[in-house]
Write a protein that holds these residues in place. Structure first.
Motif: not given
Length: 168
Positions: A124-125, A155-157, A161-166
């Motif tokens: 993802l990174r 993967r970008v999507m 989503a994970q970045l928003r959560g972090f």
């Protein structure tokens, strides 16, 4: 690129003058060793000289094509030396001479977002880094990462989503 493909040395010099500075900045974000960065830039332009006739403008910008070559050369250099890519330390004097884009990217990499990006899985990174930070198209990122375009999009999507959560 047409002039480089026609083996005009002056065209290669001009291409180097235009692209080597930003390549150096971007590669230095991935490798703290200036000698490795210099070797990578040299290898990149040797490859551009040899393969300029293979460049297809309909598939993307010349800068993206050059960046794809450069990042692959850097990865090869790091594999050969066994080194781990590490971001270079930036001092205040260097920040003064940077462009606005470079200052923003340094803030991204060393701020809260940089910490969040570091928490992503490597797949993802890499997708986020290629498409968002490096500005490659999905097609170019697909070629760089060696995965289908749909996989890059997914993967970008997921990364976003994970970045928003972090960062919430």
């Amino acid at each position: 690129m047409t002039a480089v493909a026609a083996e005009r040395v002056e065209a290669l010099k001009l291409l180097h003058q235009r692209h080597a500075p930003w390549l150096r900045v971007r590669l230095a974000r991935r490798c703290a060793d200036p000698d490795v960065v210099d070797d990578t830039i040299q290898d990149t332009f040797v490859a551009v000289w040899r393969d300029a006739r293979r460049y297809d403008a309909s598939k993307g910008e010349a800068a993206a094509w050059i960046w794809t070559i450069a990042i692959r050369r850097l990865i090869s250099q790091l594999r050969r030396t066994g080194a781990e890519p590490q971001a270079a330390e930036l001092d205040e004097a260097h920040l003064i001479t940077q462009s606005a884009e470079e200052v923003v990217l340094v803030g991204v990499e060393h701020g809260d977002l940089g910490t969040a990006i570091a928490r992503l899985s490597p797949d993802l990174r890499a997708a986020i880094q290629a498409t968002v930070l490096d500005g490659l198209t999905v097609r170019e990122a697909s070629r760089l990462l060696g995965v289908p375009e749909g996989t890059v999009k997914t993967r970008v999507m997921r990364a976003k989503a994970q970045l928003r959560g972090f960062l919430a």
